[in-house]
Scaffold this motif. Structure first.
Motif, PDB file in Angstrom:
ATOM      1  N   VAL A   5       0.864  -1.178   0.000  1.00 13.91           N
ATOM      2  CA  VAL A   5       0.000   0.000   0.000  1.00 13.91           C
ATOM      3  C   VAL A   5       0.903   1.232   0.000  1.00 13.91           C
ATOM      4  O   VAL A   5       1.441   1.623   1.034  1.00 13.91           O
ATOM      5  CB  VAL A   5      -0.947   0.009   1.213  1.00 13.91           C
ATOM      6  CG1 VAL A   5      -1.932   1.170   1.092  1.00 13.91           C
ATOM      7  CG2 VAL A   5      -1.694  -1.319   1.329  1.00 13.91           C
ATOM      8  N   ILE A  12      -6.870   8.317   2.988  1.00 10.20           N
ATOM      9  CA  ILE A  12      -7.602   7.211   2.374  1.00 10.20           C
ATOM     10  C   ILE A  12      -6.826   5.909   2.506  1.00 10.20           C
ATOM     11  O   ILE A  12      -7.393   4.846   2.749  1.00 10.20           O
ATOM     12  CB  ILE A  12      -7.915   7.525   0.898  1.00 10.20           C
ATOM     13  CG1 ILE A  12      -8.746   8.815   0.808  1.00 10.20           C
ATOM     14  CG2 ILE A  12      -8.673   6.378   0.244  1.00 10.20           C
ATOM     15  CD1 ILE A  12      -8.915   9.347  -0.589  1.00 10.20           C
ATOM     16  N   HIS A  15      -7.305   4.192   5.990  1.00 10.43           N
ATOM     17  CA  HIS A  15      -8.626   3.588   6.138  1.00 10.43           C
ATOM     18  C   HIS A  15      -8.755   2.332   5.277  1.00 10.43           C
ATOM     19  O   HIS A  15      -9.365   1.339   5.704  1.00 10.43           O
ATOM     20  CB  HIS A  15      -9.711   4.608   5.776  1.00 10.43           C
ATOM     21  CG  HIS A  15      -9.862   5.682   6.795  1.00 10.43           C
ATOM     22  ND1 HIS A  15      -8.964   6.721   6.909  1.00 10.43           N
ATOM     23  CD2 HIS A  15     -10.788   5.878   7.772  1.00 10.43           C
ATOM     24  CE1 HIS A  15      -9.341   7.513   7.910  1.00 10.43           C
ATOM     25  NE2 HIS A  15     -10.434   7.028   8.443  1.00 10.43           N
ATOM     26  N   THR A  16      -8.152   2.359   4.095  1.00 10.04           N
ATOM     27  CA  THR A  16      -8.170   1.166   3.251  1.00 10.04           C
ATOM     28  C   THR A  16      -7.414   0.027   3.914  1.00 10.04           C
ATOM     29  O   THR A  16      -7.818  -1.143   3.810  1.00 10.04           O
ATOM     30  CB  THR A  16      -7.584   1.499   1.868  1.00 10.04           C
ATOM     31  OG1 THR A  16      -8.380   2.510   1.246  1.00 10.04           O
ATOM     32  CG2 THR A  16      -7.544   0.266   0.978  1.00 10.04           C
ATOM     33  N   CYS A  17      -6.338   0.343   4.614  1.00  5.79           N
ATOM     34  CA  CYS A  17      -5.587  -0.705   5.318  1.00  5.79           C
ATOM     35  C   CYS A  17      -6.471  -1.447   6.315  1.00  5.79           C
ATOM     36  O   CYS A  17      -6.342  -2.665   6.482  1.00  5.79           O
ATOM     37  CB  CYS A  17      -4.384  -0.095   6.028  1.00  5.79           C
ATOM     38  SG  CYS A  17      -2.995   0.313   4.939  1.00  5.79           S
ATOM     39  N   ILE A  78      -1.518  -1.203  -4.211  1.00  7.36           N
ATOM     40  CA  ILE A  78      -2.491  -0.111  -4.238  1.00  7.36           C
ATOM     41  C   ILE A  78      -1.697   1.187  -4.131  1.00  7.36           C
ATOM     42  O   ILE A  78      -0.884   1.353  -3.225  1.00  7.36           O
ATOM     43  CB  ILE A  78      -3.521  -0.220  -3.098  1.00  7.36           C
ATOM     44  CG1 ILE A  78      -4.247  -1.559  -3.180  1.00  7.36           C
ATOM     45  CG2 ILE A  78      -4.515   0.930  -3.179  1.00  7.36           C
ATOM     46  CD1 ILE A  78      -5.318  -1.750  -2.109  1.00  7.36           C
ATOM     47  N   SER A 122      -5.324   5.095  -7.173  1.00  5.35           N
ATOM     48  CA  SER A 122      -6.129   6.162  -6.581  1.00  5.35           C
ATOM     49  C   SER A 122      -6.151   7.355  -7.526  1.00  5.35           C
ATOM     50  O   SER A 122      -5.243   8.178  -7.523  1.00  5.35           O
ATOM     51  CB  SER A 122      -5.511   6.549  -5.232  1.00  5.35           C
ATOM     52  OG  SER A 122      -5.999   7.782  -4.775  1.00  5.35           O
ATOM     53  N   ALA A 239     -12.873   2.915   1.093  1.00  2.00           N
ATOM     54  CA  ALA A 239     -11.905   1.872   1.450  1.00  2.00           C
ATOM     55  C   ALA A 239     -12.386   0.499   0.985  1.00  2.00           C
ATOM     56  O   ALA A 239     -11.608  -0.303   0.447  1.00  2.00           O
ATOM     57  CB  ALA A 239     -11.675   1.881   2.956  1.00  2.00           C
ATOM     58  N   ARG A 240     -13.673   0.228   1.175  1.00  2.00           N
ATOM     59  CA  ARG A 240     -14.226  -1.047   0.705  1.00  2.00           C
ATOM     60  C   ARG A 240     -14.049  -1.210  -0.793  1.00  2.00           C
ATOM     61  O   ARG A 240     -13.790  -2.319  -1.289  1.00  2.00           O
ATOM     62  CB  ARG A 240     -15.716  -1.136   1.022  1.00  2.00           C
ATOM     63  CG  ARG A 240     -16.088  -1.605   2.390  1.00  2.00           C
ATOM     64  CD  ARG A 240     -17.572  -1.958   2.480  1.00  2.00           C
ATOM     65  NE  ARG A 240     -18.444  -0.879   2.088  1.00  2.00           N
ATOM     66  CZ  ARG A 240     -19.145  -0.844   0.948  1.00  2.00           C
ATOM     67  NH1 ARG A 240     -19.057  -1.846   0.073  1.00  2.00           N
ATOM     68  NH2 ARG A 240     -19.935   0.185   0.667  1.00  2.00           N
ATOM     69  N   HIS A 242     -11.656  -0.289  -2.684  1.00  2.00           N
ATOM     70  CA  HIS A 242     -10.307  -0.740  -3.052  1.00  2.00           C
ATOM     71  C   HIS A 242     -10.152  -2.242  -2.854  1.00  2.00           C
ATOM     72  O   HIS A 242      -9.536  -2.928  -3.683  1.00  2.00           O
ATOM     73  CB  HIS A 242      -9.259   0.012  -2.237  1.00  2.00           C
ATOM     74  CG  HIS A 242      -9.169   1.462  -2.592  1.00  2.00           C
ATOM     75  ND1 HIS A 242     -10.093   2.388  -2.157  1.00  2.00           N
ATOM     76  CD2 HIS A 242      -8.284   2.145  -3.364  1.00  2.00           C
ATOM     77  CE1 HIS A 242      -9.774   3.575  -2.644  1.00  2.00           C
ATOM     78  NE2 HIS A 242      -8.691   3.457  -3.379  1.00  2.00           N
ATOM     79  N   ALA A 243     -10.710  -2.757  -1.771  1.00  2.36           N
ATOM     80  CA  ALA A 243     -10.662  -4.201  -1.555  1.00  2.36           C
ATOM     81  C   ALA A 243     -11.484  -4.928  -2.614  1.00  2.36           C
ATOM     82  O   ALA A 243     -11.080  -5.991  -3.120  1.00  2.36           O
ATOM     83  CB  ALA A 243     -11.165  -4.528  -0.150  1.00  2.36           C
TER      84      ALA A 243
END
Length: 364
Positions: A5, A12, A15-17, A78, A122, A239-240, A242-243
């Motif tokens: 990451v 952002i 939070h994605t982590c 990411i 991003s 964040a969701r 990205h997953a």
């Protein structure tokens, strides 16, 4: 999967982590800490119960980026790492082109050399400039109006060319609209350096007493109440996405570009009132002249994200304000260390020489 990451200590990225870790991915963060705080690592440990591996690496340092990929194995990347202030980009366009575009080239070179062929990027809705119609679809004309937006568009184009000519490389470009809010724990959130350039963090700082009042640029726009309308999206919904984009890449093995927004517009005054409800505080504000370059309303058509990624926004404007206020009230001075600054000048001053970066990588 093991995910690198880049910029993972930022707003952002951090939070994605949390979402990636909840889904069982192993994380490695690479961050220069130009736009972020080293204290995020400890906050993530408190949320997750463990600290993700974290390396101080600037993507402009080609040798440090190569060294990171030489000593670590990744299934995907990411990419959040970039300077991001629109106003500053107009003052320092070459610094933005250097940092954002050259850094991306170094990352792509290192990924290819290491055989890592999956990337979530991003990007930003700034690539649309002033759109002809709303809601904005992914096939809308691309016409950037500032150097920051141009850097994002060039980064997209570089990634797109690589996807076209290297069959082993796929990427998802995520074009954000207006990320706001914070993690529900209140431990991580948005902590801009200097005077906030975005509406929500400015409102937060007014509410907590760090700013006297909010200036609203224009009260005569052709909108519901005369103030500008934008598509705000909760950072946890973002964040969701990205997953979900990672899942798409490994499931479909093809590239895509999608908008991330709610598909609904909220005016400045509607946001001010919602934040007042969430915080229980009046938000002093006044209407001033329009700001050059602004537009009346911009909001997304997020249907492609729903059909391709299976993603849609779930949290409304009240949840965004409630979580943003929890973060700001628990952390009135943000992370409280040296200013994140986010300036191109600070970025240049903060870079380490290659041997120092390599030592940081080796030491974890």
């Amino acid at each position: 999967m093991r995910i690198l990451v880049c910029g993972g200590a930022g707003f952002i990225g951090s939070h994605t982590c949390t979402v990636l870790a909840e889904r069982g991915h192993e994380l490695v963060i690479a961050d220069s800490f130009v736009n972020s705080s080293p204290r995020v690592e400890g906050r993530l440990e408190a949320i997750l119960g463990h600290a993700p591996a974290c390396h101080r690496v600037d993507l402009l340092d080609r040798g440090a980026v190569a060294a990171l990929f030489a000593c670590e194995r990744f299934d995907a990347v990411i990419h959040f790492a970039a300077l991001k202030a629109v106003g500053e980009s107009c003052e320092r366009p070459l610094d933005y082109f250097d940092n954002n575009i050259a850094g991306t080239i170094h990352l792509l070179q290192a990924m290819r050399a290491a055989g890592v062929g999956r990337l979530v990027f991003s990007s930003s809705a700034t690539v649309y400039g002033d759109p002809d119609t709303v809601p904005v679809c992914e096939d809308a004309a691309l016409r950037v109006s500032n150097p920051y937006g141009r850097s994002k568009l060039v980064m997209e184009q570089l990634i797109g060319d690589l996807c076209t000519y290297d069959p082993g490389f796929q990427a998802v470009n995520l074009r954000y609209f207006n990320p706001v809010g914070a993690h529900p724990s209140g431990l991580i959130g948005e902590d801009p350096g200097g005077i906030p350039g975005n509406l929500m963090p400015y409102i937060c700082q007014v509410a907590v007493g760090r700013r006297e009042r909010l200036e609203v640029f224009g009260g005569d726009w052709p909108t519901v109440d005369g103030t500008g309308v934008r598509d705000y999206i909760h950072v946890m919904d973002l964040a969701r996405a990205h997953a979900d984009a990672l899942d798409f890449l490994f499931r479909e093995r093809r590239s895509a570009t999608v908008n991330l927004g709610t598909g609904r517009g909220t005016s400045v005054l509607q946001l001010v009132r919602a934040f007042g409800r969430a915080s229980g505080r009046e938000i002093p504000h006044r209407i001033v002249a329009r700001r050059a370059g602004d537009v009346a309303e911009v909001y997304a058509d997020p249907s492609l994200a729903r059909s391709l990624l299976g993603w849609q926004a779930e949290l409304d404007i009240d949840a965004m304000c409630r979580d943003a206020w929890r973060w700001q009230s628990m952390n009135p001075d943000g992370y409280g260390d040296e200013p994140a600054a986010g300036t191109a000048a600070h970025a240049t001053a903060s870079r380490r020489v290659p041997d120092q970066v390599s030592e940081a990588i080796a030491g974890g």
